[in-house]
Write a protein that holds these residues in place. Structure first.
Motif, PDB file in Angstrom:
ATOM      1  N   LEU A   1      10.645  18.610  13.256  1.00 37.28           N
ATOM      2  CA  LEU A   1      10.257  20.013  13.207  1.00 37.28           C
ATOM      3  C   LEU A   1       9.128  20.288  14.199  1.00 37.28           C
ATOM      4  O   LEU A   1       9.148  21.300  14.911  1.00 37.28           O
ATOM      5  CB  LEU A   1       9.832  20.368  11.779  1.00 37.28           C
ATOM      6  N   ALA A   2       8.166  19.391  14.277  1.00 35.11           N
ATOM      7  CA  ALA A   2       7.034  19.560  15.196  1.00 35.11           C
ATOM      8  C   ALA A   2       7.496  19.689  16.638  1.00 35.11           C
ATOM      9  O   ALA A   2       6.907  20.449  17.420  1.00 35.11           O
ATOM     10  CB  ALA A   2       6.053  18.402  15.052  1.00 35.11           C
ATOM     11  N   ASP A   3       8.543  18.963  16.993  1.00 32.39           N
ATOM     12  CA  ASP A   3       9.069  19.034  18.363  1.00 32.39           C
ATOM     13  C   ASP A   3       9.552  20.433  18.730  1.00 32.39           C
ATOM     14  O   ASP A   3       9.664  20.756  19.911  1.00 32.39           O
ATOM     15  CB  ASP A   3      10.232  18.055  18.549  1.00 32.39           C
ATOM     16  N   ARG A   4       9.834  21.257  17.734  1.00 29.20           N
ATOM     17  CA  ARG A   4      10.395  22.579  17.985  1.00 29.20           C
ATOM     18  C   ARG A   4       9.421  23.717  17.706  1.00 29.20           C
ATOM     19  O   ARG A   4       9.747  24.879  17.938  1.00 29.20           O
ATOM     20  CB  ARG A   4      11.664  22.757  17.148  1.00 29.20           C
ATOM     21  N   LEU A   5       8.251  23.370  17.208  1.00 30.11           N
ATOM     22  CA  LEU A   5       7.269  24.402  16.887  1.00 30.11           C
ATOM     23  C   LEU A   5       6.211  24.521  17.983  1.00 30.11           C
ATOM     24  O   LEU A   5       5.995  23.586  18.745  1.00 30.11           O
ATOM     25  CB  LEU A   5       6.577  24.077  15.561  1.00 30.11           C
ATOM     26  N   PRO A   6       5.515  25.647  18.008  1.00 32.08           N
ATOM     27  CA  PRO A   6       4.419  25.804  18.965  1.00 32.08           C
ATOM     28  C   PRO A   6       3.322  24.762  18.723  1.00 32.08           C
ATOM     29  O   PRO A   6       3.111  24.311  17.591  1.00 32.08           O
ATOM     30  CB  PRO A   6       3.884  27.209  18.674  1.00 32.08           C
TER      31      PRO A   6
END
Length: 159
Positions: A44-49
Motif C-alpha cells: 500500500l505504501a508503494d502506491r500512496l503519497p
C-alpha cells in the motif's frame, strides 16, 4: 498518487474541512496499519503519497479487529462522533481504494474483515464529516506527525 490528488479525493468524498483533511487521512491510515500485515502495508505504501507512508509503519503484531473497532479508534484520535468518524473513515478508505488499485487493494481487502467492505465503496453523494474545529491533530494538538501518532499509540514508530 500525488498527495494533492489523494487529499482532494478525501475532502470531496467526506466533505472534510481542508484544515482537517491531512490529520484525518494520516490517523485513518495509521489506525488501519495496525490491522494489516507488514507486507500489505508495504504494498500500500508503494502506491500512496510520501506524506502518508510513515503512518503505515506499525510496531508490534498485527491486530485483528472489525470496522466498528476501527471507527472507534479513529474517532478517539480525531475526537469525532461515531457518525463523523464513519464519514471520515469512508472518505479515506475510498481514496485508498483509488490509490491502491489492483493487487495491493485486493491484498488489503483480503486481510480485513468483510464488515470493512461498505467503507471502501464510493458513495453516490459526497458525505459531510462534522469534525470538531479544534481537532487538527491527534487529540486536537496540531498537525499529525508520525512521531506524535506513535506517542498517541497509533501507527508510525518514533524516528
Amino acid at each position: 498518487m500525488e498527495y494533492d490528488t489523494f487529499i482532494g479525493l478525501v475532502r470531496d468524498q467526506g466533505g472534510i474541512d481542508p484544515g482537517q483533511v491531512d490529520t484525518v487521512s494520516c490517523m485513518a491510515v495509521s489506525v488501519l496499519a495496525q490491522a494489516i500485515s507488514p507486507d500489505a502495508a508495504a504494498d500500500l505504501a508503494d502506491r500512496l503519497p510520501d506524506r502518508l507512508r510513515p503512518y503505515l509503519r506499525h510496531d508490534g503484531p498485527t491486530e485483528s479487529y472489525g470496522a466498528d473497532e476501527f471507527l472507534r479508534r479513529l474517532g478517539r484520535h480525531i475526537e469525532a462522533s461515531p457518525a463523523a468518524s464513519e464519514h471520515a473513515a469512508h472518505a479515506v478508505l475510498v481514496a485508498l481504494r483509488e490509490a491502491a488499485a489492483g493487487d495491493a487493494y485486493r491484498q488489503l481487502r483480503a486481510e480485513l474483515p468483510t464488515d470493512f467492505g461498505p467503507l471502501f465503496e464510493p458513495a453516490g453523494e459526497p458525505r459531510r464529516a462534522e469534525l470538531p474545529q479544534e481537532a487538527t491533530g491527534p487529540r486536537g494538538t496540531g498537525t499529525a506527525a508520525p512521531e506524535t501518532a506513535a506517542r498517541e499509540g497509533v501507527g508510525a514508530p518514533k524516528e
